[in-house]
Design an enzyme around this catalytic site. Structure first.
Site, short mmCIF file in Angstrom:
data_model
loop_
_atom_site.label_atom_id
_atom_site.label_comp_id
_atom_site.label_asym_id
_atom_site.label_seq_id
_atom_site.Cartn_x
_atom_site.Cartn_y
_atom_site.Cartn_z
N THR A 133 0.84 -1.31 2.09
CA THR A 133 0.64 -2.53 1.66
C THR A 133 1.00 -3.72 2.67
O THR A 133 1.76 -3.40 3.65
CB THR A 133 1.71 -3.12 0.58
N ASP A 134 0.32 -4.96 2.52
CA ASP A 134 0.57 -6.02 3.55
C ASP A 134 1.83 -6.46 3.46
O ASP A 134 2.30 -7.42 4.44
CB ASP A 134 -0.60 -7.14 3.54
N GLU A 135 2.53 -6.29 2.35
CA GLU A 135 4.02 -7.03 2.01
C GLU A 135 5.12 -6.36 3.16
O GLU A 135 6.12 -7.14 3.37
CB GLU A 135 4.59 -6.55 0.93
N TYR A 158 10.94 -3.45 -2.69
CA TYR A 158 9.57 -2.57 -2.84
C TYR A 158 8.98 -2.69 -1.57
O TYR A 158 8.64 -1.63 -0.91
CB TYR A 158 8.36 -3.50 -3.65
N LYS A 162 8.21 0.39 1.09
CA LYS A 162 6.94 0.76 1.66
C LYS A 162 7.10 0.74 3.10
O LYS A 162 6.50 1.80 3.78
CB LYS A 162 5.85 -0.12 1.26
P1 NAD Z 1 0.18 1.58 -9.70
O1 NAD Z 1 1.76 1.31 -10.10
O2 NAD Z 1 -0.80 1.11 -10.66
O3 NAD Z 1 0.01 3.26 -9.91
C1 NAD Z 1 1.03 4.28 -9.24
C2 NAD Z 1 0.78 5.44 -9.65
O4 NAD Z 1 1.79 6.37 -9.13
C3 NAD Z 1 1.02 5.79 -11.36
O5 NAD Z 1 -0.14 6.21 -11.96
C4 NAD Z 1 2.34 6.57 -11.43
O6 NAD Z 1 2.25 7.28 -12.79
C5 NAD Z 1 2.17 7.07 -10.28
N1 NAD Z 1 3.75 7.72 -9.78
C6 NAD Z 1 4.87 6.89 -9.37
N2 NAD Z 1 5.96 7.39 -9.34
C7 NAD Z 1 5.33 8.68 -9.13
C8 NAD Z 1 6.06 9.82 -8.75
N3 NAD Z 1 7.30 9.99 -8.38
N4 NAD Z 1 5.44 11.07 -8.61
C9 NAD Z 1 4.11 11.10 -8.83
N5 NAD Z 1 3.12 10.03 -9.26
C10 NAD Z 1 4.16 8.76 -9.42
O7 NAD Z 1 0.20 1.26 -8.37
P2 NAD Z 1 -1.21 0.82 -7.70
O8 NAD Z 1 -1.20 -0.72 -8.06
O9 NAD Z 1 -2.46 1.41 -7.92
O10 NAD Z 1 -0.82 0.96 -6.07
C11 NAD Z 1 -0.97 2.37 -5.63
C12 NAD Z 1 -0.68 2.31 -4.15
O11 NAD Z 1 -1.26 1.31 -3.43
C13 NAD Z 1 0.76 2.26 -3.82
O12 NAD Z 1 1.28 3.08 -2.73
C14 NAD Z 1 0.96 0.66 -3.44
O13 NAD Z 1 1.95 0.60 -2.72
C15 NAD Z 1 -0.23 0.55 -2.86
N6 NAD Z 1 -0.82 -0.82 -2.65
C16 NAD Z 1 -1.00 -1.66 -4.01
C17 NAD Z 1 -1.78 -2.72 -4.02
C18 NAD Z 1 -1.87 -3.56 -4.96
O14 NAD Z 1 -2.35 -4.68 -5.16
N7 NAD Z 1 -1.77 -3.03 -6.18
C19 NAD Z 1 -1.86 -3.54 -2.65
C20 NAD Z 1 -1.89 -2.57 -1.44
C21 NAD Z 1 -1.18 -1.66 -1.39
O1 DAU Z 2 0.08 -7.74 -1.23
C1 DAU Z 2 0.03 -6.33 -1.85
C2 DAU Z 2 0.91 -6.23 -3.16
O2 DAU Z 2 0.38 -7.04 -4.08
C3 DAU Z 2 1.18 -4.77 -3.51
O3 DAU Z 2 1.58 -4.06 -2.59
C4 DAU Z 2 2.01 -4.51 -4.65
O4 DAU Z 2 1.97 -3.38 -5.00
C5 DAU Z 2 1.50 -5.63 -5.90
O5 DAU Z 2 2.34 -5.51 -6.90
C6 DAU Z 2 1.16 -6.88 -5.43
O6 DAU Z 2 2.31 -7.72 -5.19
P1 DAU Z 2 2.62 -9.20 -5.56
O7 DAU Z 2 4.06 -9.37 -5.99
O8 DAU Z 2 1.87 -10.16 -4.80
O9 DAU Z 2 1.62 -9.11 -6.94
P2 DAU Z 2 2.00 -9.75 -8.48
O10 DAU Z 2 0.62 -9.65 -9.20
O11 DAU Z 2 3.38 -9.28 -9.10
O12 DAU Z 2 2.18 -11.27 -8.26
C7 DAU Z 2 1.38 -12.05 -7.44
C8 DAU Z 2 1.66 -13.50 -7.28
O13 DAU Z 2 1.83 -14.04 -8.65
C9 DAU Z 2 3.11 -13.42 -6.48
O14 DAU Z 2 3.21 -14.45 -5.45
C10 DAU Z 2 4.06 -13.57 -7.70
C11 DAU Z 2 3.35 -14.45 -8.64
N1 DAU Z 2 3.46 -14.29 -9.95
C12 DAU Z 2 3.45 -13.15 -10.53
C13 DAU Z 2 3.86 -12.75 -11.72
C14 DAU Z 2 3.91 -11.31 -12.51
C15 DAU Z 2 3.89 -15.34 -10.71
O15 DAU Z 2 3.50 -16.60 -10.54
N2 DAU Z 2 3.93 -15.09 -11.97
C16 DAU Z 2 4.09 -13.82 -12.76
O16 DAU Z 2 4.25 -13.64 -14.13
#
Ligand code: NAD
Ligand code: DAU
Length: 352
Positions: A133-135, A158, A162
């Site tokens: 992630t970019d975080e 989180y 990562k």
């Molecule tokens: P998600 O939470 O939707 O899915 C995570 C999946 O991992 C689920 O299917 C869950 O069952 C599985 N999982 C969790 N713990 C596990 C374990 N111990 N063993 C096996 N499986 C397990 O997540 P996502 O949003 O699809 O993100 C996927 C990946 O991409 C993560 O590594 C996250 O850090 C990264 N990522 C997400 C975003 C985003 O915006 N969602 C952005 C950048 C990177």
């Molecule tokens: O940047 C990549 C990341 O983006 C991934 O690594 C994470 O897995 C993914 O969850 C996401 O993280 P964020 O914290 O940015 O996503 P979220 O959807 O939780 O929140 C997006 C923005 O909105 C953040 O600034 C928090 C804000 N927010 C979020 C929620 C859930 C609100 O204002 N209200 C809300 O209820």
């Protein structure tokens, strides 16, 4: 059937993982795609209904922290590659309960790294691809972008978990010569995202006429990427990325949270045939997330220059498609938001 390659995808039943599994299963009929997923609250096999019977797809329920099981899978399937997505992914949950993030995101990554290291005596043709992630880069001010050289500065449990896993993957590349690659992506959006994340949460709450919680002043900025564009980038990096290299992936699509929520409100009003402004009236500013990163923005010029990747879907189309998908899949929404999630939601937002 003799397959050309067998690839382990971890977390393939989650949001991004399911899009990636679908892409690879359909695009590469000669690859065997093995999806290892624990099916936590965030993992859902319904996300993969359309491809579950494909001859080149196998689902295995399991935990990436389970050394013995992971080792058995490496022996049984003789993986050529791993794309590691399994993680605890929600920042707010990491604030409430960091330990599961340490276990899955850090320990789980090391379990996979060790298995790959021990089973891949010959590394030619092998690949360990860690999805991050970019975080990990921390928080930006009003200007500037994260590049692959930006120093790590994670600020939530989180992102710290990562960052730790990214460092471990790179350490295995340098120390043991494991052919590893890492990408760091911005916020994804699209179908099948669990409705604890901002966009599906807002869509779902609009459906139920519930308040739309915007943290703090709402001026936090994220760079949004259509999830299928991320899956396409992963496919490209898996096949053409250089071992030991990092690639940033982003949408070049920055939005302040409040602007994004308002835009989504307007789209939802149109789709639901409600008078303009109806959904905006639900916006409620709530207590801020502790340690909330102000702004993320990705410089994705490396992946564009070296691999020719660019996002294909722009925000207007992506947001509309996302809203439309959730409105057409209300059964999915109802199912994943029932039970344990309802309790989490009440704790988080006070039962509204
Ligand atoms: P998600 O939470 O939707 O899915 C995570 C999946 O991992 C689920 O299917 C869950 O069952 C599985 N999982 C969790 N713990 C596990 C374990 N111990 N063993 C096996 N499986 C397990 O997540 P996502 O949003 O699809 O993100 C996927 C990946 O991409 C993560 O590594 C996250 O850090 C990264 N990522 C997400 C975003 C985003 O915006 N969602 C952005 C950048 C990177
Ligand atoms: O940047 C990549 C990341 O983006 C991934 O690594 C994470 O897995 C993914 O969850 C996401 O993280 P964020 O914290 O940015 O996503 P979220 O959807 O939780 O929140 C997006 C923005 O909105 C953040 O600034 C928090 C804000 N927010 C979020 C929620 C859930 C609100 O204002 N209200 C809300 O209820």
């Amino acid at each position: 059937m003799a397959f050309q390659k067998t690839i382990l995808i971890t977390g393939g039943a989650g949001f991004i993982g399911s899009h990636l599994v679908r892409l690879l299963v359909k695009k590469y009929p000669k690859y065997h795609i093995v999806n290892l997923d624990k099916l936590t609250y965030a993992g859902n096999l319904e996300n993969l209904k359309d491809i579950e019977d494909s001859l080149n797809y196998t689902f295995v329920k399991g935990d990436v922290t389970d050394e013995k099981h992971v080792d058995q899978l490496f022996t049984a399937f003789r993986f050529d590659g791993v794309v590691h997505l399994a993680a605890e992914s929600h920042v707010d949950r990491s604030i409430a309960n960091p330990m599961s993030f340490i276990e899955t995101n850090i320990v789980g990554t090391v379990v996979l790294l060790n298995a790959a290291r021990h089973h891949w005596k010959e590394t030619a043709g092998k690949r360990f691809y860690h999805i991050s992630t970019d975080e990990v880069y921390g928080s930006l001010g009003e200007t500037g972008y994260f590049t692959e050289e930006t120093p790590y500065d994670p600020r939530s449990p989180y992102s710290a978990s990562k960052a730790s896993s990214d460092h471990l993957v790179r350490a295995y590349y340098h120390t043991y010569g494991l052919p590893a690659v890492v990408s760091n992506c911005s916020n994804n959006y699209g179908p099948y995202q669990f409705p604890e994340k901002l966009l599906p949460l807002v869509i779902n709450n609009i459906r139920h006429n519930k308040p739309l919680p915007v943290y703090g002043d709402g001026l936090y900025t994220r760079d949004w990427l259509w999830v299928e564009d991320h899956a396409a980038a992963i496919d490209l990096i898996y096949h053409q990325g250089q071992a030991g290299r990092t690639y940033n992936i982003g949408g070049n699509n920055e939005w302040k949270n409040i602007d994004l929520v308002q835009q989504l409100c307007d789209i939802m009003d149109q789709l639901l045939g409600r008078p303009a402004g109806t959904s905006r009236n639900l916006i409620t500013f709530v207590k801020d997330r502790p340690g909330h990163d102000r702004r993320y923005a990705i410089d994705a010029s490396r992946i564009k220059r070296e691999l020719g990747w660019e996002p294909a879907i722009q925000a207007d189309e992506g947001l509309r498609r996302t809203a439309q998908w959730y409105l057409e899949n209300t059964e999915w929404l109802e199912r994943v938001t029932s039970g344990a999630y309802q309790k989490y939601y009440e704790e988080q937002y006070g039962g509204e």
